[in-house]
Design an enzyme around this catalytic site. Structure first.
Site, mmCIF file in Angstrom:
data_model
loop_
_atom_site.group_PDB
_atom_site.id
_atom_site.type_symbol
_atom_site.label_atom_id
_atom_site.label_comp_id
_atom_site.label_asym_id
_atom_site.label_seq_id
_atom_site.Cartn_x
_atom_site.Cartn_y
_atom_site.Cartn_z
ATOM 1 N N GLY A 247 -10.972 0.555 -18.874
ATOM 2 C CA GLY A 247 -12.070 1.375 -18.393
ATOM 3 C C GLY A 247 -11.755 2.454 -17.379
ATOM 4 O O GLY A 247 -12.603 3.292 -17.084
ATOM 5 N N GLU A 284 -6.618 -4.260 -20.041
ATOM 6 C CA GLU A 284 -6.767 -3.654 -21.378
ATOM 7 C C GLU A 284 -7.031 -2.153 -21.266
ATOM 8 O O GLU A 284 -8.070 -1.674 -21.702
ATOM 9 C CB GLU A 284 -7.962 -4.295 -22.108
ATOM 10 C CG GLU A 284 -7.964 -5.802 -22.146
ATOM 11 C CD GLU A 284 -9.334 -6.397 -22.504
ATOM 12 O OE1 GLU A 284 -10.284 -5.629 -22.753
ATOM 13 O OE2 GLU A 284 -9.449 -7.624 -22.523
ATOM 14 N N GLY A 286 -7.044 1.735 -22.135
ATOM 15 C CA GLY A 286 -6.889 2.573 -23.317
ATOM 16 C C GLY A 286 -6.773 4.029 -22.903
ATOM 17 O O GLY A 286 -5.684 4.589 -22.770
ATOM 18 N N ARG A 287 -7.932 4.619 -22.601
ATOM 19 C CA ARG A 287 -8.001 6.049 -22.280
ATOM 20 C C ARG A 287 -6.997 6.482 -21.216
ATOM 21 O O ARG A 287 -6.346 7.526 -21.333
ATOM 22 C CB ARG A 287 -9.414 6.371 -21.796
ATOM 23 C CG ARG A 287 -9.679 7.839 -21.582
ATOM 24 C CD ARG A 287 -11.005 8.060 -20.827
ATOM 25 N NE ARG A 287 -12.063 7.190 -21.213
ATOM 26 C CZ ARG A 287 -13.030 7.498 -22.104
ATOM 27 N NH1 ARG A 287 -13.067 8.690 -22.648
ATOM 28 N NH2 ARG A 287 -13.960 6.621 -22.409
ATOM 29 N N TYR A 327 -21.142 12.269 -27.110
ATOM 30 C CA TYR A 327 -21.467 11.930 -25.713
ATOM 31 C C TYR A 327 -21.705 13.168 -24.857
ATOM 32 O O TYR A 327 -21.701 13.076 -23.636
ATOM 33 C CB TYR A 327 -20.322 11.144 -25.048
ATOM 34 C CG TYR A 327 -19.675 10.094 -25.912
ATOM 35 C CD1 TYR A 327 -20.353 8.919 -26.217
ATOM 36 C CD2 TYR A 327 -18.385 10.274 -26.385
ATOM 37 C CE1 TYR A 327 -19.736 7.952 -27.004
ATOM 38 C CE2 TYR A 327 -17.770 9.303 -27.164
ATOM 39 C CZ TYR A 327 -18.456 8.148 -27.472
ATOM 40 O OH TYR A 327 -17.854 7.194 -28.236
ATOM 41 N N CYS A 353 -21.164 21.664 -40.986
ATOM 42 C CA CYS A 353 -22.543 22.128 -41.150
ATOM 43 C C CYS A 353 -23.530 21.274 -40.373
ATOM 44 O O CYS A 353 -24.339 20.540 -40.956
ATOM 45 C CB CYS A 353 -22.888 22.161 -42.629
ATOM 46 S SG CYS A 353 -21.757 23.241 -43.493
ATOM 47 N N GLU A 354 -23.433 21.326 -39.071
ATOM 48 C CA GLU A 354 -24.330 20.600 -38.159
ATOM 49 C C GLU A 354 -24.400 21.429 -36.882
ATOM 50 O O GLU A 354 -23.357 21.871 -36.388
ATOM 51 C CB GLU A 354 -23.708 19.254 -37.732
ATOM 52 C CG GLU A 354 -23.459 18.282 -38.809
ATOM 53 C CD GLU A 354 -24.491 17.167 -38.874
ATOM 54 O OE1 GLU A 354 -25.402 17.128 -38.011
ATOM 55 O OE2 GLU A 354 -24.365 16.365 -39.795
HETATM 56 N N1 LLP Z 1 -11.363 -3.443 -23.582
HETATM 57 C C1 LLP Z 1 -12.514 -3.505 -24.260
HETATM 58 C C2 LLP Z 1 -13.093 -4.813 -24.561
HETATM 59 C C3 LLP Z 1 -13.161 -2.322 -24.661
HETATM 60 O O1 LLP Z 1 -14.303 -2.396 -25.315
HETATM 61 C C4 LLP Z 1 -12.575 -1.066 -24.355
HETATM 62 C C5 LLP Z 1 -13.205 0.173 -24.768
HETATM 63 C C6 LLP Z 1 -11.350 -1.059 -23.658
HETATM 64 C C7 LLP Z 1 -10.781 -2.263 -23.281
HETATM 65 C C8 LLP Z 1 -10.632 0.214 -23.296
HETATM 66 O O2 LLP Z 1 -11.394 1.025 -22.444
HETATM 67 P P1 LLP Z 1 -10.722 2.343 -21.822
HETATM 68 O O3 LLP Z 1 -9.620 1.903 -20.903
HETATM 69 O O4 LLP Z 1 -10.211 3.171 -22.940
HETATM 70 O O5 LLP Z 1 -11.840 2.994 -21.115
HETATM 71 N N2 LLP Z 1 -15.359 6.258 -27.583
HETATM 72 C C9 LLP Z 1 -15.711 6.284 -26.179
HETATM 73 C C10 LLP Z 1 -15.078 5.151 -25.424
HETATM 74 C C11 LLP Z 1 -15.435 3.791 -25.985
HETATM 75 C C12 LLP Z 1 -14.766 2.653 -25.260
HETATM 76 C C13 LLP Z 1 -14.954 1.376 -25.994
HETATM 77 N N3 LLP Z 1 -14.312 0.242 -25.417
HETATM 78 C C14 LLP Z 1 -15.306 7.641 -25.609
HETATM 79 O O6 LLP Z 1 -14.791 8.461 -26.342
HETATM 80 O O7 LLP Z 1 -15.527 7.920 -24.434
#
Ligand code: LLP
Length: 425
Positions: A247, A284, A286-287, A327, A353-354
């Site tokens: 997150g 965990e 990601g981003r 978003y 086309c949106e």
């Molecule tokens: N762990 C779980 C259980 C999650 O659901 C997520 C993301 C992460 C870890 C990783 O979160 P991060 O570190 O990436 O923030 N598509 C959206 C973001 C959706 C996130 C979903 N879950 C966007 O483009 O902003």
């Protein structure tokens, strides 16, 4: 013009008025591979990972890259080689981890809707842990494990009911979200899990949302989770690991999230003070590992000045970069070769086309048709959320390391898209 660094993007620079990722000139990649094209910096990914690794130095910690952010095989391979495990949310993601040489023992399986087939696949691969999100799922995992003669390692995702102060679509830790088991039911759920013969309780986890730019939600969530750890262990269920989810946000447009190592210094102080500093820690992210390591290169197809608005129509669209449409997300858009001429205000839009197919509103740019632009912060949740809408083929991807550029995904073809479809006889 001399070298110029972009704030928040240390691996992306202008040199003599030309945009580079590490030591590779982006205009060369656009010429060689065409546009739209995703380009990633390996150095940026490894340096983002290093911030977490510094934060956890000397600790028993496992970083599980949340691969939904970007699940391209070469990127998984890079993180697997750097020692990461993976947070997966589908059987398909597990297959990708295995194809990229990831270690299944370092895989944790999150998500509210795991199917029995996915559970079976994960048990057969001997993954590290299931992050369970409901009582019904506990029963399903128990049944599948017993049918295979296995014991499933489980952790329960608790919903700490804290506000991550982010976009409502990506906030997950509040009571009215579909995620996790409510704080007040967690203890009973753990007691139930401990009684099921096909399960072995190994941990606890929480994840409160995404693109979090403040440290308070993390500190509050940790407080709430540790209260539960204490109560659960007092009831006789030992928790081997504590998983704090992902997150952490990135700088899209002047955002100022805490640095991973600084944030963890604070969280670890709290953990130590509460006497849980020796537990295995999992996260965990990601981003924050990939988001600012990527750019999407696109070419200006047409300029369409108007009375109300000026449209700059580019060859990338909402199917490549879905975040603005979904978003109203902001991604910086900058030229590969800045022009000295006067800027105008443009709506940067794609060919889909949106009316929702826009990449940037009211951007000051000096552009001509044929110019190339880079959409920044495109490493996370872009290619992994790309679609084939309007039968547009998904872009190619290149991973840059120093002066080396590796093509890691071929541009999709229409034939690729139609594979598996059947005409009527
Ligand atoms: N762990 C779980 C259980 C999650 O659901 C997520 C993301 C992460 C870890 C990783 O979160 P991060 O570190 O990436 O923030 N598509 C959206 C973001 C959706 C996130 C979903 N879950 C966007 O483009 O902003």
């Amino acid at each position: 013009m001399t070298d110029k660094n972009l704030p928040g993007h240390p691996f992306i620079t202008y040199r003599n008025n030309e945009l580079y990722v590490e030591d590779v000139r982006l205009a060369d990649l656009a010429r060689q591979h065409g546009t739209p094209l995703f380009v990633y910096s390996q150095g940026a990914m490894l340096s983002a990972l290093a911030a977490y690794q510094r934060g956890f130095a000397g600790r028993n910690a496992q970083i599980c890259y949340a691969m939904k952010a970007n699940s391209s095989l070469a990127i998984l391979q890079l993180f697997a080689r750097a020692g990461c495990g993976f947070d997966i949310v589908s059987g398909g993601e597990l297959q990708r981890v295995l194809a990229a040489g990831g270690n299944p023992a370092k895989v944790i399986f999150s998500g509210v809707g795991k199917t029995r087939a996915e559970i079976r696949l994960a048990l057969q691969a001997d993954i590290g842990c299931f992050n369970v999100e409901s009582e019904a799922e506990l029963d399903a995992i128990n049944e599948v494990a017993l049918s295979l003669g296995k014991t499933a390692p489980v952790s329960i995702r608790v919903n700490p009911n804290v506000d991550a102060k982010t976009h409502p679509y990506i906030s997950t830790g509040l009571k009215d979200n579909k995620f996790g088991i409510a704080h007040e039911h967690a203890l009973a759920t753990y007691q139930r899990a401990a009684r099921l013969p096909g399960l072995k309780v190994v941990g606890i986890d929480c994840h409160i949302g995404s693109q979090i730019t403040q440290e308070d939600p993390y500190l509050d969530a940790m407080e709430r989770v540790l209260e539960l750890v204490q109560a659960i262990e007092a009831a006789g269920v030992h928790l081997h690991h504590i998983d704090f989810g992902g997150g952490l946000g990135i700088d899209y447009n002047g955002d100022t999230p805490p640095a991973a190592d600084a944030l963890w210094a604070k969280l670890l102080t709290k953990l130590d003070a509460r006497g849980y500093g020796d537990r295995q820690l999992m996260i965990e992210p990601g981003r924050s590992l990939v988001g600012n390591a990527g750019v999407c290169l696109t070419e200006v197809l047409y300029l369409k000045p108007g009375e109300q608005k000026n449209f700059c129509i580019v060859d990338a669209a909402m199917n490549d970069l879905p975040r603005p449409a979904m978003y109203e997300a902001y991604h910086q858009i900058i030229p590969l070769n800045p022009r000295a001429s006067q800027t105008s205000i443009w709506e940067v839009v794609g060919p889909v086309c949106e009316s929702g197919d826009w990449l940037g509103h009211e951007r000051a740019l000096a552009v001509n048709a044929g110019d190339q632009l880079a959409v920044l912060s495109a490493g996370a949740y872009c290619m992994s959320m790309a679609s084939n809408y309007n039968t547009r083929s998904r872009a190619a991807e290149v991973l840059v390391s120093g002066n080396q550029a590796h093509l890691i995904r071929l541009r999709e073809t229409s034939t690729d898209q139609m594979r598996g479809e059947l005409l009527l006889s």
